[in-house]
Design a protein around this motif. Structure first.
Motif, PDB file in Angstrom:
ATOM      1  N   ALA A 701       0.583  -1.256  -0.188  1.00  0.00           N
ATOM      2  CA  ALA A 701       0.054  -0.051  -0.105  1.00  0.00           C
ATOM      3  C   ALA A 701       0.680   1.004   0.150  1.00  0.00           C
ATOM      4  CB  ALA A 701      -0.966   0.048   1.255  1.00  0.00           C
ATOM      5  N   GLN A 702      -0.101   2.096  -0.587  1.00  0.00           N
ATOM      6  CA  GLN A 702       1.133   3.234  -0.773  1.00  0.00           C
ATOM      7  C   GLN A 702      -0.433   4.495  -0.577  1.00  0.00           C
ATOM      8  OE1 GLN A 702       3.240   3.963  -4.440  1.00  0.00           O
ATOM      9  NE2 GLN A 702       4.888   2.868  -3.890  1.00  0.00           N
ATOM     10  N   GLY A 703       0.293   5.491  -0.211  1.00  0.00           N
ATOM     11  CA  GLY A 703      -0.575   6.442   0.347  1.00  0.00           C
ATOM     12  C   GLY A 703       0.031   7.671   0.360  1.00  0.00           C
ATOM     13  N   TRP A 704      -0.418   9.170   0.606  1.00  0.00           N
ATOM     14  CA  TRP A 704      -0.150  10.690  -0.071  1.00  0.00           C
ATOM     15  C   TRP A 704      -0.591  11.568  -0.252  1.00  0.00           C
ATOM     16  CZ3 TRP A 704      -0.658  13.819  -3.985  1.00  0.00           C
ATOM     17  CH2 TRP A 704      -1.434  13.011  -5.289  1.00  0.00           C
ATOM     18  N   ALA A 705      -0.641  12.986   0.314  1.00  0.00           N
ATOM     19  CA  ALA A 705      -0.988  14.020   0.573  1.00  0.00           C
ATOM     20  C   ALA A 705      -0.030  15.361   0.173  1.00  0.00           C
ATOM     21  CB  ALA A 705      -1.533  13.999   1.679  1.00  0.00           C
ATOM     22  N   ARG A 706      -0.494  15.766  -0.272  1.00  0.00           N
ATOM     23  CA  ARG A 706       0.623  16.966  -1.100  1.00  0.00           C
ATOM     24  C   ARG A 706      -0.639  18.789  -1.059  1.00  0.00           C
ATOM     25  NH1 ARG A 706       2.623  18.701  -6.478  1.00  0.00           N
ATOM     26  NH2 ARG A 706       5.245  20.185  -6.273  1.00  0.00           N
ATOM     27  N   TYR A 707       0.137  19.289  -0.603  1.00  0.00           N
ATOM     28  CA  TYR A 707      -0.517  20.926  -0.340  1.00  0.00           C
ATOM     29  C   TYR A 707       0.494  21.739  -1.379  1.00  0.00           C
ATOM     30  CZ  TYR A 707      -1.517  25.624   1.364  1.00  0.00           C
ATOM     31  OH  TYR A 707      -1.955  26.765   1.012  1.00  0.00           O
ATOM     32  N   VAL A 708       0.095  22.421  -2.288  1.00  0.00           N
ATOM     33  CA  VAL A 708       0.628  23.766  -3.062  1.00  0.00           C
ATOM     34  C   VAL A 708      -0.094  24.639  -2.910  1.00  0.00           C
ATOM     35  CG1 VAL A 708       0.859  24.223  -5.243  1.00  0.00           C
ATOM     36  CG2 VAL A 708       0.903  21.610  -4.918  1.00  0.00           C
ATOM     37  N   GLY A 709       0.693  25.964  -2.393  1.00  0.00           N
ATOM     38  CA  GLY A 709       0.354  27.126  -1.900  1.00  0.00           C
ATOM     39  C   GLY A 709       0.172  27.546  -2.453  1.00  0.00           C
ATOM     40  N   LYS A 710       0.377  29.174  -2.857  1.00  0.00           N
ATOM     41  CA  LYS A 710      -0.777  30.137  -2.980  1.00  0.00           C
ATOM     42  C   LYS A 710       0.488  30.299  -4.503  1.00  0.00           C
ATOM     43  CE  LYS A 710      -4.436  32.753  -0.232  1.00  0.00           C
ATOM     44  NZ  LYS A 710      -5.094  33.505   0.087  1.00  0.00           N
ATOM     45  N   SER A 711       0.302  31.126  -5.226  1.00  0.00           N
ATOM     46  CA  SER A 711       1.339  31.246  -6.838  1.00  0.00           C
ATOM     47  C   SER A 711       0.648  32.151  -7.879  1.00  0.00           C
ATOM     48  CB  SER A 711       1.981  30.308  -6.888  1.00  0.00           C
ATOM     49  OG  SER A 711       1.335  29.795  -7.830  1.00  0.00           O
ATOM     50  N   ARG A 712       1.400  32.378  -8.211  1.00  0.00           N
ATOM     51  CA  ARG A 712       1.026  34.125  -9.128  1.00  0.00           C
ATOM     52  C   ARG A 712       1.231  33.737 -11.181  1.00  0.00           C
ATOM     53  NH1 ARG A 712       0.803  40.601 -10.023  1.00  0.00           N
ATOM     54  NH2 ARG A 712       0.834  41.021 -11.630  1.00  0.00           N
ATOM     55  N   LEU A 713       0.087  33.772 -11.514  1.00  0.00           N
ATOM     56  CA  LEU A 713       0.208  33.040 -12.231  1.00  0.00           C
ATOM     57  C   LEU A 713       1.427  33.355 -13.243  1.00  0.00           C
ATOM     58  CD1 LEU A 713      -1.182  31.086 -15.043  1.00  0.00           C
ATOM     59  CD2 LEU A 713      -2.254  33.642 -15.253  1.00  0.00           C
ATOM     60  N   GLY A 714       1.439  34.690 -13.547  1.00  0.00           N
ATOM     61  CA  GLY A 714       2.550  35.032 -15.030  1.00  0.00           C
ATOM     62  C   GLY A 714       3.450  36.871 -14.179  1.00  0.00           C
ATOM     63  N   ILE A 715       4.299  37.316 -15.293  1.00  0.00           N
ATOM     64  CA  ILE A 715       4.402  38.466 -15.514  1.00  0.00           C
ATOM     65  C   ILE A 715       3.533  39.893 -15.767  1.00  0.00           C
ATOM     66  CG2 ILE A 715       6.368  40.256 -16.225  1.00  0.00           C
ATOM     67  CD1 ILE A 715       7.564  38.299 -13.588  1.00  0.00           C
ATOM     68  N   GLY A 716       3.691  41.079 -14.839  1.00  0.00           N
ATOM     69  CA  GLY A 716       2.367  41.269 -15.744  1.00  0.00           C
ATOM     70  C   GLY A 716       1.132  41.427 -15.153  1.00  0.00           C
ATOM     71  N   PRO A 717       0.088  42.725 -15.223  1.00  0.00           N
ATOM     72  CA  PRO A 717      -1.477  42.618 -14.668  1.00  0.00           C
ATOM     73  C   PRO A 717      -2.458  42.210 -15.123  1.00  0.00           C
ATOM     74  CG  PRO A 717      -0.660  45.230 -16.082  1.00  0.00           C
ATOM     75  CD  PRO A 717       0.413  44.275 -15.691  1.00  0.00           C
ATOM     76  N   GLU A 718      -1.967  41.537 -16.567  1.00  0.00           N
ATOM     77  CA  GLU A 718      -3.259  40.960 -16.743  1.00  0.00           C
ATOM     78  C   GLU A 718      -2.581  39.144 -17.265  1.00  0.00           C
ATOM     79  OE1 GLU A 718      -0.547  42.486 -18.289  1.00  0.00           O
ATOM     80  OE2 GLU A 718      -1.617  43.563 -20.114  1.00  0.00           O
ATOM     81  N   LEU A 719      -1.770  39.071 -16.146  1.00  0.00           N
ATOM     82  CA  LEU A 719      -1.587  37.807 -15.172  1.00  0.00           C
ATOM     83  C   LEU A 719      -1.455  37.660 -13.830  1.00  0.00           C
ATOM     84  CD1 LEU A 719       0.907  36.004 -18.136  1.00  0.00           C
ATOM     85  CD2 LEU A 719      -1.303  36.010 -18.189  1.00  0.00           C
ATOM     86  N   GLY A 720      -2.314  38.169 -13.579  1.00  0.00           N
ATOM     87  CA  GLY A 720      -2.033  38.091 -12.223  1.00  0.00           C
ATOM     88  C   GLY A 720      -2.390  37.997 -11.206  1.00  0.00           C
ATOM     89  N   GLU A 721      -3.506  36.821 -11.702  1.00  0.00           N
ATOM     90  CA  GLU A 721      -4.561  35.731 -10.936  1.00  0.00           C
ATOM     91  C   GLU A 721      -3.246  35.122 -10.235  1.00  0.00           C
ATOM     92  OE1 GLU A 721      -7.334  35.896 -11.061  1.00  0.00           O
ATOM     93  OE2 GLU A 721      -7.491  37.301 -12.566  1.00  0.00           O
ATOM     94  N   GLU A 722      -3.882  34.473  -9.378  1.00  0.00           N
ATOM     95  CA  GLU A 722      -3.786  33.494  -7.905  1.00  0.00           C
ATOM     96  C   GLU A 722      -4.351  32.681  -8.529  1.00  0.00           C
ATOM     97  OE1 GLU A 722      -4.156  34.618  -4.122  1.00  0.00           O
ATOM     98  OE2 GLU A 722      -3.316  35.745  -3.780  1.00  0.00           O
ATOM     99  N   GLN A 723      -3.574  31.597  -8.130  1.00  0.00           N
ATOM    100  CA  GLN A 723      -2.682  29.836  -8.530  1.00  0.00           C
ATOM    101  C   GLN A 723      -2.860  29.256  -7.230  1.00  0.00           C
ATOM    102  OE1 GLN A 723      -1.199  29.502 -12.003  1.00  0.00           O
ATOM    103  NE2 GLN A 723       0.327  29.193 -11.170  1.00  0.00           N
ATOM    104  N   GLY A 724      -3.112  27.502  -6.767  1.00  0.00           N
ATOM    105  CA  GLY A 724      -2.483  26.874  -6.034  1.00  0.00           C
ATOM    106  C   GLY A 724      -3.419  27.456  -5.064  1.00  0.00           C
ATOM    107  N   ASP A 725      -2.941  27.114  -3.495  1.00  0.00           N
ATOM    108  CA  ASP A 725      -3.846  26.765  -2.168  1.00  0.00           C
ATOM    109  C   ASP A 725      -4.302  25.887  -2.570  1.00  0.00           C
ATOM    110  OD1 ASP A 725      -4.411  27.427  -0.023  1.00  0.00           O
ATOM    111  OD2 ASP A 725      -5.529  28.798  -0.260  1.00  0.00           O
ATOM    112  N   TYR A 726      -4.498  24.051  -2.120  1.00  0.00           N
ATOM    113  CA  TYR A 726      -5.709  23.290  -2.647  1.00  0.00           C
ATOM    114  C   TYR A 726      -4.257  22.136  -2.607  1.00  0.00           C
ATOM    115  CZ  TYR A 726      -2.412  21.920  -7.131  1.00  0.00           C
ATOM    116  OH  TYR A 726      -1.572  21.928  -7.732  1.00  0.00           O
ATOM    117  N   LEU A 727      -4.874  20.688  -1.792  1.00  0.00           N
ATOM    118  CA  LEU A 727      -4.490  19.401  -1.363  1.00  0.00           C
ATOM    119  C   LEU A 727      -4.982  18.624  -2.579  1.00  0.00           C
ATOM    120  CD1 LEU A 727      -2.862  18.697   1.552  1.00  0.00           C
ATOM    121  CD2 LEU A 727      -5.402  18.189   2.445  1.00  0.00           C
ATOM    122  N   ASP A 728      -4.082  17.515  -2.267  1.00  0.00           N
ATOM    123  CA  ASP A 728      -4.947  16.377  -3.418  1.00  0.00           C
ATOM    124  C   ASP A 728      -3.746  15.392  -2.527  1.00  0.00           C
ATOM    125  OD1 ASP A 728      -5.246  15.395  -5.261  1.00  0.00           O
ATOM    126  OD2 ASP A 728      -3.372  15.298  -7.004  1.00  0.00           O
TER     127      ASP A 728
END
Length: 786
Positions: A701-728
């Motif tokens: 048996a194998q099991g895991w849980a992974r948390y990915v914190g918040k990050s920003r999509l890219g450079i510039g105001p057009e790509l300012g959306e936040e992403q991440g902050d989830y548990l898989d």
């Protein structure tokens, strides 16, 4: 009864005689249970490992001419076990309570003709872990840097997997999530952008000794029939050159087994909540071609992943089905005298029927698009590898050819306008050779000296497809020719103290031109497409101290770079410069990863990144590339494991990143103070469990849980959306014997939606786009071996 006795005695004598004869043994490195199975098949004997934790221990390759008993004793010594005869042609390996020194003295076999195996230093009773990605077979205790070695059979437990499984197992590895075959990988905090453009990747990916690509996305090869995967963190410029700013990922396939005919495979079916079903099929065959002189190993995979995104405006549901077909052939010729010739071919085709992103504001897992998006990715590679020995010196020459294609389709429909589709096609071809000589560090001194040549050409074309017309957009071609000399040497200053220094000189010839560029604009910027060259020197220095038998400390300085190129900018093409990193790192390791009472590895790194190449949105709403300025990245990592009970091991990892762009040079980069796509915190926890159920049945048996914190999509105001902050999370259970088993796997156990990536189409930046996790998926599989 009287006739049975002579027959039994004859069989016993025949088995004993067979065991007394030397045979060619070729058991690849990996788990002890797999090595035992290989030795048993090749010698016609039976080998049983009594304890699951012994069977799970890592062992080096066992190759050479031995009797069956000598091969078994070598295996037992590698895992700290004692062989007990079981009948006339079998052994049972049980834990050996004797001190390590006594085990080495009693179990040492007489010298035989075999491939050289590094011997443990005095006072250490464990077979050393060898870092093959060091290009000179360096012991882990002497290696300065953070490395994670993932066992191949563990990765593929429960069905076919790709690069996602590496990110699930290593906290410092992250990815974009546009889809299989079109993602970009990042290690630590070194990330450049969200798009697949002309910039070279920040992570070097290798299959064996040959890089998978130069400036193309991750092909997401299936990790089937792998011996192991090595993940090296931090710049690897001295040994691996351009494109390894964040680190490297090296896939090591299982080698052909001489004199063995075998067939194994698996089949599975999956059900995705809120989505469509899927299926997978895989097979591995090992076929002798000329006795033990030539062997062929074949691998095949086919997988269909059920969709789960709906498009109500088209009246369609579960549109994002993905199909993946791939395989490889690995032929090995034993030329004698310690020389081998390998011929490897591999390929994979990925077909994504539609996009896998959704609208944040709409219903769950829906996308309000009126066109069919999607992608097609193809990858083909061929290798010729010659390996041999020149006395104590070893030689390897690897030559390869690569062709990779990716066609992506995005919704480019403007509000209240007719539907419009944007199509981008990336075609990349590469020819590469690397030849190196090295001497393993078996005494006080070890070194490697190599040369390489790489030619890469990439063609990026774009067009808009509408109901009334097809409009061609500006494209670009980039080419690079690299000639490199590199070397590295280590010297043992005293017991437990090793100094290493190296350098790499690379000469790059860069060229390119725009396609479908306005003639007047092309004349105004003719100098941009002129051929140019640059010479780069990448030094490295490190010092490793082994305070105790199982504990090492190191300090390291390393550099990396990526050459410049041409990028599309609106209606014409412009140049971007090369970028470069310099990293200082402190680290420590204790124990052996995945074995022993506990293991721990930690590091702290500071990276200075100059002339950062990154992507942002140009005035026409298309991705473009530029040097956005200088920056710095702090990274701290910690990983480890502990055996809490017989057969049960817990493990975990944490990666912390802090980045800043402190010398912005574009308007876009003034809008952000951090490197995109890298979360401040990534963390994971997992377990491995094995238990004997009797009658040859084993529960794994194998099991895991992974948390990915918040990050920003890219450079510039057009790509300012936040992403991440989830548990898989995921869980896989297998019950069976060595040759047959049933497995049950569940991914995304909590059925979390999350937002892995805040980009679907660049033509709708500023709107809430999310890339959700695949909903809870259950897979049932059957594996067989003959």
């Amino acid at each position: 009864m009287r006739t049975c006795l002579p027959i039994a005695l004859a069989a016993l004598l025949a088995a004993t005689a067979a065991q007394a004869q030397e045979q060619r043994i070729d058991a690849p490195a990996g788990r002890a249970g797999e090595a035992a199975a290989a030795i048993a098949r090749q010698t016609g004997t039976s080998i049983v490992i009594a304890e699951p934790d012994l069977a799970a221990r890592s062992v080096p390759a066992i190759r050479g001419h031995y009797t069956a008993g000598e091969a078994v004793r070598r295996l037992a010594r590698a895992i700290g076990a004692r062989p007990v005869a079981a009948g006339g042609s079998g052994w049972r390996l049980v834990p050996d309570p004797r001190p390590a020194q006594a085990r080495r003295t009693l179990a040492r076999p007489p010298a035989r003709r075999a491939a050289p195996v590094a011997q443990p230093p005095p006072g250490i009773g464990k077979t050393p872990i060898i870092v093959q990605a060091s290009k000179r077979d360096m012991r882990l205790r002497d290696y300065a840097g953070q490395i994670t070695i993932l066992d191949g059979s563990s990765l593929s437990l429960g069905g076919p997997v790709g690069t996602d499984r590496i990110a699930d197992r290593v906290a410092s590895v992250t990815s974009t999530y546009l889809g299989s075959g079109r993602n970009k990988l990042f290690i630590r905090g070194i990330a450049d952008s969200s798009f697949t453009g002309p910039t070279q990747a920040t992570v070097g990916q290798y299959f064996g000794d040959l890089r998978l690509s130069y400036n193309s996305p991750d092909p997401d090869l299936r990790l089937s029939d792998m011996e192991k995967v090595e993940v090296l963190e931090g710049p690897q410029g001295t040994l691996y050159g351009a494109g390894s700013l964040g680190g490297i990922i090296r896939l090591v396939p299982n080698e052909p087994e001489p004199g063995v005919t075998s067939l194994s495979g698996g089949i599975g079916g999956s059900a995705t909540q809120h989505g469509a079903p899927g299926a997978d099929l895989g097979a591995v065959a090992n076929l002798p071609l000329a006795g033990e002189r030539a062997t062929l190993r074949l691998v095949f995979d086919a997988e269909t992943q059920g969709g789960y995104i709906d498009k109500p405006l088209l009246g369609e549901s579960d549109v994002n089905r993905t199909r993946i077909y791939g395989g490889r052939a690995f032929a090995r010729l034993d030329a004698g005298g310690g020389w081998t010739v390998d011929l490897i071919g591999l390929g994979q085709r990925t077909e994504g029927a539609d996009s896998q992103y959704a609208d944040r504001e709409g219903e769950d897992l829906t996308r309000s698009a009126r066109v069919t998006e999607g992608f097609d990715a193809g990858y083909v590679q061929g290798q010729l590898v010659v390996t041999g020995e020149l006395g104590a010196i070893r030689l390897r020459s690897s030559t390869g050819v690569v062709h990779q294609e990716l066609e992506e389709r995005y919704d480019a429909t403007r509000p209240d306008d007719p539907t419009r589709l944007f199509v981008q096609h990336n075609d990349s071809r590469m020819i590469a050779n690397e030849t190196r000589l090295w001497q393993p560090m078996e005494g006080r001194f070890g070194w490697v000296l190599g040369a390489s040549f790489t030619h890469n050409r990439t063609r990026l074309t774009r067009s808009f497809e509408a109901a009334e017309a097809l409009v061609t957009s500006t494209g670009v071609r980039n080419s690079v020719d690299e000639v490199t000399l590199y070397g590295e040497a280590s010297y043992r200053l005293r017991a437990g103290l090793v100094a290493t220094a190296g350098g790499r000189v690379t000469r790059s010839e860069l060229g390119g031109e725009g396609e479908d560029v306005d003639r007047m604009l092309a004349l105004m910027r003719a100098e941009v497409t002129a051929e140019r060259h640059e010479t780069v020197f990448l030094p490295s220095l490190s010092l490793t101290a082994s305070a105790l038998a199982d504990t090492s400390f190191y300090i390291k300085y390393q550099e990396g770079f990526r050459p410049g190129g041409l990028a599309i900018d609106g209606e014409f093409v412009r140049r971007f410069r090369s970028d470069r990193t310099a990293t200082f790192e402190l680290g420590a390791r204790h124990g052996r990863q995945g074995s022993g009472p506990f293991d721990l590895a930690t590091s702290l790194a500071f990276t200075r990144w100059r002339d950062i190449q990154a992507d942002f949105i140009d005035p026409l709403g298309l991705p473009t590339t530029a040097n956005i300025g200088d920056g710095q990245v702090w990274t701290a990592t910690v990983s480890g494991g502990v055996a809490v009970a017989r057969g049960l091991r817990l493990e975990g990892g944490l990666s912390w990143n802090r980045s800043r762009i402190d010398s912005p040079r574009t308007l876009a980069s003034t809008e952000i103070g951090q490197v995109p796509n890298i979360a401040r915190v990534n963390a994971r926890a997992g377990f491995d469990y094995q238990r004997s159920l009797g009658d040859g049945l084993v529960l794994t048996a194998q099991g895991w849980a992974r948390y990915v914190g918040k990050s920003r999509l890219g450079i510039g105001p057009e790509l300012g959306e936040e992403q991440g902050d989830y548990l898989d999370s995921a869980l896989t259970v297998r019950v069976g014997r060595e040759r047959i088993g049933l497995s049950l796997g569940v991914t995304n156990i909590l059925d979390a939606e999350g937002n892995r990536f805040a980009l679907g189409t660049p033509f709708e930046v500023g709107r809430e786009q999310i890339t959700p996790l695949r909903p809870r998926t259950v897979r049932l599989g059957l594996d067989l071996a003959f």
